[in-house]
Design a protein around this motif. Structure first.
Motif, PDB file in Angstrom:
ATOM      1  N   UNK A   1       0.544   9.824  -1.664  1.00 47.48           N
ATOM      2  CA  UNK A   1      -0.057   9.674  -0.336  1.00 47.48           C
ATOM      3  C   UNK A   1       0.617   8.529   0.392  1.00 47.48           C
ATOM      4  N   UNK A   2       0.839   8.721   1.687  1.00 51.35           N
ATOM      5  CA  UNK A   2       1.278   7.618   2.512  1.00 51.35           C
ATOM      6  C   UNK A   2       0.064   6.807   2.944  1.00 51.35           C
ATOM      7  N   UNK A   3       0.305   5.642   3.484  1.00 51.04           N
ATOM      8  CA  UNK A   3      -0.780   4.773   3.917  1.00 51.04           C
ATOM      9  C   UNK A   3      -1.643   5.442   4.995  1.00 51.04           C
ATOM     10  N   UNK A   4      -1.027   6.087   5.971  1.00 54.29           N
ATOM     11  CA  UNK A   4      -1.779   6.770   7.035  1.00 54.29           C
ATOM     12  C   UNK A   4      -2.548   7.963   6.483  1.00 54.29           C
ATOM     13  N   UNK A   5      -1.951   8.661   5.551  1.00 52.89           N
ATOM     14  CA  UNK A   5      -2.641   9.805   4.934  1.00 52.89           C
ATOM     15  C   UNK A   5      -3.889   9.330   4.195  1.00 52.89           C
TER      16      UNK A   5
ATOM     17  N   UNK B   1      -9.540   9.194  -6.525  1.00 51.86           N
ATOM     18  CA  UNK B   1      -8.542   8.666  -7.451  1.00 51.86           C
ATOM     19  C   UNK B   1      -7.731   7.532  -6.821  1.00 51.86           C
ATOM     20  N   UNK B   2      -7.422   7.640  -5.539  1.00 53.52           N
ATOM     21  CA  UNK B   2      -6.563   6.661  -4.867  1.00 53.52           C
ATOM     22  C   UNK B   2      -7.323   5.438  -4.352  1.00 53.52           C
ATOM     23  N   UNK B   3      -8.597   5.586  -4.104  1.00 48.32           N
ATOM     24  CA  UNK B   3      -9.388   4.497  -3.502  1.00 48.32           C
ATOM     25  C   UNK B   3      -9.320   3.193  -4.304  1.00 48.32           C
ATOM     26  N   UNK B   4      -9.499   3.209  -5.627  1.00 48.57           N
ATOM     27  CA  UNK B   4      -9.424   1.949  -6.369  1.00 48.57           C
ATOM     28  C   UNK B   4      -8.051   1.269  -6.244  1.00 48.57           C
ATOM     29  N   UNK B   5      -6.986   2.060  -6.220  1.00 49.95           N
ATOM     30  CA  UNK B   5      -5.639   1.512  -6.054  1.00 49.95           C
ATOM     31  C   UNK B   5      -5.526   0.858  -4.676  1.00 49.95           C
ATOM     32  N   UNK B   6      -5.981   1.542  -3.650  1.00 53.64           N
ATOM     33  CA  UNK B   6      -5.949   1.019  -2.284  1.00 53.64           C
ATOM     34  C   UNK B   6      -6.674  -0.322  -2.203  1.00 53.64           C
ATOM     35  N   UNK B   7      -7.898  -0.361  -2.718  1.00 54.03           N
ATOM     36  CA  UNK B   7      -8.707  -1.578  -2.643  1.00 54.03           C
ATOM     37  C   UNK B   7      -8.086  -2.713  -3.457  1.00 54.03           C
ATOM     38  N   UNK B   8      -7.533  -2.393  -4.629  1.00 55.69           N
ATOM     39  CA  UNK B   8      -6.929  -3.422  -5.478  1.00 55.69           C
ATOM     40  C   UNK B   8      -5.677  -4.013  -4.844  1.00 55.69           C
TER      41      UNK B   8
ATOM     42  N   UNK C   1       0.822  -1.207   0.000  1.00 53.91           N
ATOM     43  CA  UNK C   1       0.000   0.000   0.000  1.00 53.91           C
ATOM     44  C   UNK C   1       0.856   1.257   0.000  1.00 53.91           C
ATOM     45  N   UNK C   2       1.841   1.284   0.872  1.00 51.69           N
ATOM     46  CA  UNK C   2       2.718   2.457   0.981  1.00 51.69           C
ATOM     47  C   UNK C   2       3.362   2.755  -0.372  1.00 51.69           C
ATOM     48  N   UNK C   3       3.853   1.731  -1.029  1.00 53.55           N
ATOM     49  CA  UNK C   3       4.523   1.902  -2.310  1.00 53.55           C
ATOM     50  C   UNK C   3       3.554   2.377  -3.399  1.00 53.55           C
ATOM     51  N   UNK C   4       2.425   1.710  -3.553  1.00 52.75           N
ATOM     52  CA  UNK C   4       1.475   2.052  -4.622  1.00 52.75           C
ATOM     53  C   UNK C   4       0.854   3.430  -4.408  1.00 52.75           C
ATOM     54  N   UNK C   5       0.457   3.715  -3.184  1.00 50.35           N
ATOM     55  CA  UNK C   5      -0.187   5.012  -2.909  1.00 50.35           C
ATOM     56  C   UNK C   5       0.796   6.170  -3.082  1.00 50.35           C
ATOM     57  N   UNK C   6       2.023   5.968  -2.642  1.00 49.21           N
ATOM     58  CA  UNK C   6       3.039   7.017  -2.767  1.00 49.21           C
ATOM     59  C   UNK C   6       3.377   7.254  -4.239  1.00 49.21           C
ATOM     60  N   UNK C   7       3.608   6.158  -4.951  1.00 47.13           N
ATOM     61  CA  UNK C   7       4.011   6.250  -6.356  1.00 47.13           C
ATOM     62  C   UNK C   7       2.900   6.835  -7.241  1.00 47.13           C
ATOM     63  N   UNK C   8       1.677   6.404  -7.028  1.00 45.91           N
ATOM     64  CA  UNK C   8       0.597   6.787  -7.938  1.00 45.91           C
ATOM     65  C   UNK C   8      -0.198   8.012  -7.488  1.00 45.91           C
TER      66      UNK C   8
END
Length: 123
Positions: A34-38, A108-115, A24-31
């Motif tokens: 956002x950090x996971x906590x953010x 925008x980030x929610x689908x990445x998080x869930x996937x 999560x940290x990697x995908x959210x930051x890269x795309x």
């Protein structure tokens, strides 16, 4: 439950948490920068009917220390994704509210998080 079984279960849970957290940290930051906590703060605010939560309540559901939550909210506030608002009835209370920019970034980030969660947990 025997000690060995409990320890084995704990280690598996810990392994899964670490695996999901890193992904999560990697995908959210890269795309989405956002950090996971953010993201978790944005996600909890987006789920709230008023898209606003008292800082204390937010800390309880996210399981961050008060100082870690304060730093996380400060980063989001600096980026214009949330705003802090004093409670009108209790001047000691502070609410964190999602901004329009925060709603957009979350959407925008929610689908990445869930996937990532689905892929990492094998669902």
């Amino acid at each position: 439950m025997p000690d060995e079984v409990a320890v084995k279960a704990w280690r598996e849970l810990s392994r899964q948490f670490s695996s999901v957290s890193c992904a999560l940290e990697s995908a959210l930051k890269e795309q989405h920068e956002l950090g996971m906590s953010e993201f978790e703060v944005l996600d909890r605010l987006a789920e709230d009917p008023h898209q606003s939560l008292r800082m204390q309540d937010l800390g309880e559901v996210i399981h961050l220390s008060q100082s870690a939550l304060s730093r996380t909210v400060a980063r989001l506030e600096k980026d214009g994704l949330v705003e802090r608002v004093l409670c009108a009835s209790d001047r000691r209370g502070v609410y964190v509210s999602l901004t329009d920019a925060g709603r957009e970034r979350h959407a925008a980030a929610r689908p990445v998080h869930r996937q990532v969660i689905k892929n990492t947990l094998g669902g």
